[in-house]
Each structure stands twice: as C-alpha cells, then as structure tokens.
Enzyme design. Structure first.
Site, PDB file in Angstrom:
ATOM      1  N   ASP A   1       0.849  -1.190   0.000  1.00 33.48           N
ATOM      2  CA  ASP A   1       0.000   0.000   0.000  1.00 33.48           C
ATOM      3  C   ASP A   1       0.889   1.246   0.000  1.00 33.48           C
ATOM      4  O   ASP A   1       1.896   1.310   0.705  1.00 33.48           O
ATOM      5  CB  ASP A   1      -0.911  -0.011   1.235  1.00 33.48           C
ATOM      6  CG  ASP A   1      -2.064   0.964   1.105  1.00 33.48           C
ATOM      7  OD1 ASP A   1      -3.211   0.504   0.989  1.00 33.48           O
ATOM      8  OD2 ASP A   1      -1.815   2.190   1.118  1.00 33.48           O
TER       9      ASP A   1
ATOM     10  N   GLY B   1     -15.219   3.140   4.317  1.00 36.41           N
ATOM     11  CA  GLY B   1     -13.894   3.703   4.076  1.00 36.41           C
ATOM     12  C   GLY B   1     -13.293   3.322   2.738  1.00 36.41           C
ATOM     13  O   GLY B   1     -12.106   3.565   2.511  1.00 36.41           O
ATOM     14  N   GLN B   2     -14.106   2.725   1.858  1.00 36.47           N
ATOM     15  CA  GLN B   2     -13.548   2.371   0.543  1.00 36.47           C
ATOM     16  C   GLN B   2     -13.268   3.639  -0.257  1.00 36.47           C
ATOM     17  O   GLN B   2     -14.139   4.521  -0.370  1.00 36.47           O
ATOM     18  CB  GLN B   2     -14.527   1.471  -0.232  1.00 36.47           C
ATOM     19  CG  GLN B   2     -13.907   0.931  -1.532  1.00 36.47           C
ATOM     20  CD  GLN B   2     -14.847  -0.011  -2.304  1.00 36.47           C
ATOM     21  OE1 GLN B   2     -16.025  -0.144  -1.962  1.00 36.47           O
ATOM     22  NE2 GLN B   2     -14.324  -0.638  -3.330  1.00 36.47           N
TER      23      GLN B   2
ATOM     24  N   HIS C   1     -10.205  -5.015  -3.368  1.00 38.05           N
ATOM     25  CA  HIS C   1      -8.857  -5.261  -2.858  1.00 38.05           C
ATOM     26  C   HIS C   1      -8.932  -5.757  -1.425  1.00 38.05           C
ATOM     27  O   HIS C   1      -9.756  -5.312  -0.634  1.00 38.05           O
ATOM     28  CB  HIS C   1      -7.982  -4.012  -2.957  1.00 38.05           C
ATOM     29  CG  HIS C   1      -8.596  -2.785  -2.363  1.00 38.05           C
ATOM     30  ND1 HIS C   1      -9.558  -2.057  -3.031  1.00 38.05           N
ATOM     31  CD2 HIS C   1      -8.412  -2.167  -1.184  1.00 38.05           C
ATOM     32  CE1 HIS C   1      -9.935  -1.030  -2.280  1.00 38.05           C
ATOM     33  NE2 HIS C   1      -9.262  -1.087  -1.135  1.00 38.05           N
ATOM     34  N   LEU C   2      -8.031  -6.661  -1.127  1.00 38.14           N
ATOM     35  CA  LEU C   2      -7.883  -7.216   0.216  1.00 38.14           C
ATOM     36  C   LEU C   2      -6.677  -6.554   0.870  1.00 38.14           C
ATOM     37  O   LEU C   2      -5.573  -6.584   0.318  1.00 38.14           O
ATOM     38  CB  LEU C   2      -7.653  -8.726   0.106  1.00 38.14           C
ATOM     39  CG  LEU C   2      -7.375  -9.472   1.405  1.00 38.14           C
ATOM     40  CD1 LEU C   2      -8.672  -9.689   2.180  1.00 38.14           C
ATOM     41  CD2 LEU C   2      -6.702 -10.817   1.116  1.00 38.14           C
ATOM     42  N   HIS C   3      -6.897  -5.923   2.029  1.00 39.21           N
ATOM     43  CA  HIS C   3      -5.780  -5.377   2.800  1.00 39.21           C
ATOM     44  C   HIS C   3      -5.211  -6.497   3.674  1.00 39.21           C
ATOM     45  O   HIS C   3      -5.972  -7.192   4.362  1.00 39.21           O
ATOM     46  CB  HIS C   3      -6.256  -4.272   3.748  1.00 39.21           C
ATOM     47  CG  HIS C   3      -6.817  -3.046   3.083  1.00 39.21           C
ATOM     48  ND1 HIS C   3      -6.090  -1.891   2.907  1.00 39.21           N
ATOM     49  CD2 HIS C   3      -8.048  -2.787   2.579  1.00 39.21           C
ATOM     50  CE1 HIS C   3      -6.852  -0.966   2.331  1.00 39.21           C
ATOM     51  NE2 HIS C   3      -8.043  -1.480   2.120  1.00 39.21           N
TER      52      HIS C   3
END
Ligand code: AMP
Ligand code: ZN
Length: 114
Positions: free
Chosen positions: A31, A93-94, A100-102
C-alpha cells in the site's frame, strides 16, 4: 479494465508498483500509504468494484485473494497475527473502487475497527 481506475492502471503497468506477487488472476503490492508496518494489497486483475459486486462465478477468485493474502502474511513473517480487510462502500472507508484485500500486520490491532 476501467479507464479511470487506479488499480487497473497498476495492472496495465501505467502506474508503477513493486509487485510482491502476481499470477493470471491476482496481483499483490505494498500500500502506498501504509497504516501498519506491513500493509499489502491483493487485487484481482478483473475490475470488480467491491465485494457487493461479486457473483457466484467469482467464488474461486475470492478464495484466491484470501489464500494469497494469507501466504504473503506468512512470507512476511507475521507469525504473531495479521488482519485481512475488505472495505465496501464509502461508509466503510472504501476509496478505490476496485476490489482489494488489505493484509495488515506488524503491530497490535485494536477491535472494533474505527
Ligand atoms: P480502501 O480505502 O479500502 O479503498 O483502500 C484503498 C487503498 O489503496 C488505500 O489504503 C490507499 O493507500 C491505497 N492506494 C491508493 N493508490 C495506491 C497506489 N498507487 N499504490 C498503492 N496503494 C494505493
Ligand atoms: Zn479497476
């Protein structure tokens, strides 16, 4: 591919990202604005705006996101634990509307999340 999507641009190579993993289905990279010592994103090559847009046909792909995220957590040495997060929608919060996977780790996480 979506012309306006920042993650589609990374997939196309138009925006640079140091890839930690890639195959025919998914990519993983750090990120740009990490919120933990380890903060990796795992994304599908297919432009899907978020989890609410997934269909039955995407089940294997969804499982792969989790598997790749978990494998990267292990490879990064997150033996004390890690968190997998997928945000859907503005209230969650997108900010990037490409699924996507954090993968978060390297510090103690609090619960509930903010
Ligand atoms: P979310 O808020 O769940 O939509 O997460 C989007 C994430 O994408 C944020 O954590 C951003 O820091 C991250 N991000 C945005 N642009 C980039 C980029 N060019 N490279 C890597 N990560 C990015
Ligand atoms: Zn996209």
């Amino acid at each position: 591919m979506s012309q306006e999507c920042i993650f589609c641009k990374i997939i196309a190579g138009d925006i640079p990202a140091k890839l930690l993993y890639e195959d025919d289905d998914v990519l993983a990279f750090n990120d740009i604005s990490p919120v933990a010592p380890t903060h990796i994103l795992v994304i599908p090559r297919k432009h899907i705006i978020g989890p609410a847009a997934l269909t039955e046909a995407d089940q294997a792909l969804t499982g792969k996101l989790v598997q790749v995220g978990t494998d990267l957590a292990a490879q990064t040495g997150l033996t004390e634990g890690f968190r997998l997060v997928i945000n859907d929608g503005k209230s969650a919060g997108q900010t990037v509307f490409h699924l996507h996977l954090h993968v978060l780790g390297g510090r103690v996480m609090t619960w509930p999340p903010g």
